[in-house]
Design an enzyme around this catalytic site. Sequence first.
Site, mmCIF file in Angstrom:
data_model
loop_
_atom_site.group_PDB
_atom_site.id
_atom_site.type_symbol
_atom_site.label_atom_id
_atom_site.label_comp_id
_atom_site.label_asym_id
_atom_site.label_seq_id
_atom_site.Cartn_x
_atom_site.Cartn_y
_atom_site.Cartn_z
ATOM 1 N N HIS A 178 -104.505 18.054 53.717
ATOM 2 C CA HIS A 178 -105.707 18.633 54.314
ATOM 3 C C HIS A 178 -105.489 20.075 54.751
ATOM 4 O O HIS A 178 -106.439 20.877 54.739
ATOM 5 C CB HIS A 178 -106.173 17.798 55.513
ATOM 6 C CG HIS A 178 -107.023 16.636 55.136
ATOM 7 N ND1 HIS A 178 -106.507 15.394 54.836
ATOM 8 C CD2 HIS A 178 -108.372 16.515 54.973
ATOM 9 C CE1 HIS A 178 -107.490 14.564 54.526
ATOM 10 N NE2 HIS A 178 -108.635 15.217 54.603
ATOM 11 N N ASN B 86 -114.212 8.984 51.899
ATOM 12 C CA ASN B 86 -113.359 9.757 50.994
ATOM 13 C C ASN B 86 -112.544 8.823 50.101
ATOM 14 O O ASN B 86 -111.306 8.879 50.057
ATOM 15 C CB ASN B 86 -112.439 10.694 51.793
ATOM 16 C CG ASN B 86 -112.009 11.899 50.979
ATOM 17 O OD1 ASN B 86 -112.305 12.007 49.782
ATOM 18 N ND2 ASN B 86 -111.278 12.802 51.608
#
EC number: 2.3.1.-
Length: 420
Positions: free
Chosen positions: A274, A243
Amino acid sequence: RYCFVFALGYLTVCQITRVYIFDYGQYSADFSGPMMIITQKITSLAFEIHDGMFRKNEDLTPSQRCLAVRRMPSLLEYLSYNCNFMGILAGPLCSYKDYITFIEGRSYQLQQSEANGKEDTKYEQTDPSPNIAVAQKLLICGLSLLFHMTITKTLPVEYNIDDNFRATASWPIRFFYLYVSLMAARPKYYFAWTLADAINNAAGFGFRGYDKNGVTRWDLISNLRIQQIEFSTSFKMFLDNWNIQTALWLKRVCYERATFSPTIQTFILSAIWHGVYPGYYLTFLTGVLMTLAARAIRNNIRHYFVESPAVKLCYDIITWMATQVAISYTVVPFVLLSVKPSFTFYSSCYFCLHIASILVLLVFPLKRTQKGSKKHESVQPVWSKKLEEENLLQKNSYSTTNNSFSQKQEITCRYQALKQ
């Protein structure tokens, strides 16, 4: 900062609504995914405008200087950057200046010019084609999707907390299954991020110049490097290649600007971004311990094992095994989501890696970073020096104006970053 707090707060409200009202525990494709990407873009651009228009140039880090936006974007430019069709669903995040350079058709010229610090006529005849890069990435997407649909379901992460498995399996078997079950959970991310990258490349976005053999590179906004992930020999190396664009976002908006405990603040921000599942917070708080412990070990013992190639090979094999187990151990709550199954897993392992990390931090000294000092600008958090060099290499064109003076500054900035 107001923009940052508002955008992140609104995202959190959306996450709470999705999780606790609509579908707790379900992985569904809904509005929250695009909201996460747009939050990154809004906050990144806010800081880049602030750096370019309201801070002194000498107060900026090299990466901040290259990313700084010197002119307020128009409404059309702002909406285009946030809502363009290429990255609206799954990203990946790109800087505002890279996007505007691509939209204005200047990306090929800048990449060609910066290769040797001057115009390189070797590659000026035609615009590079993304066809090969897109085909390769689509092949990776197909393989990842096939693996996910055939293998992943046969190796559920939830089996790690199965009562019968915990009671009958030996410790080596349990750790081996922990590794393979978490490895099997990764291809869905490989599929999504590689497909998003391929979509941008197909539109012509993502070109990052040529390598020394004249081969085109289409990894300007790539989000992962699969080989480095699967064969990482340190916690830092894994995070460097996983990521990537989110890691760069965290570094730019949090780590570089934090006044205390930047590593802890960065992991907490990552958890908030998140979502609101407790498992996310357990994972990222565990990640703080693992990161600091891995850094302490690397700083204190690695230099003893790099002199001899044979010894270094043994060291790399051992650290690869330790890294893969540590990563798997850390991210189990991220997959299980809830508190009870996460603590069931950790208690079944007697919190062994938590305790080991704390003991490592008590035994080995941890080098302190000095924030705000010019000579310590290169000291890295979780996201490594290599990743910052990649970031500097990638970033960015200078202004959205098209005059020649602006373009010359872009080339100079990027060429200096390339040399670093």
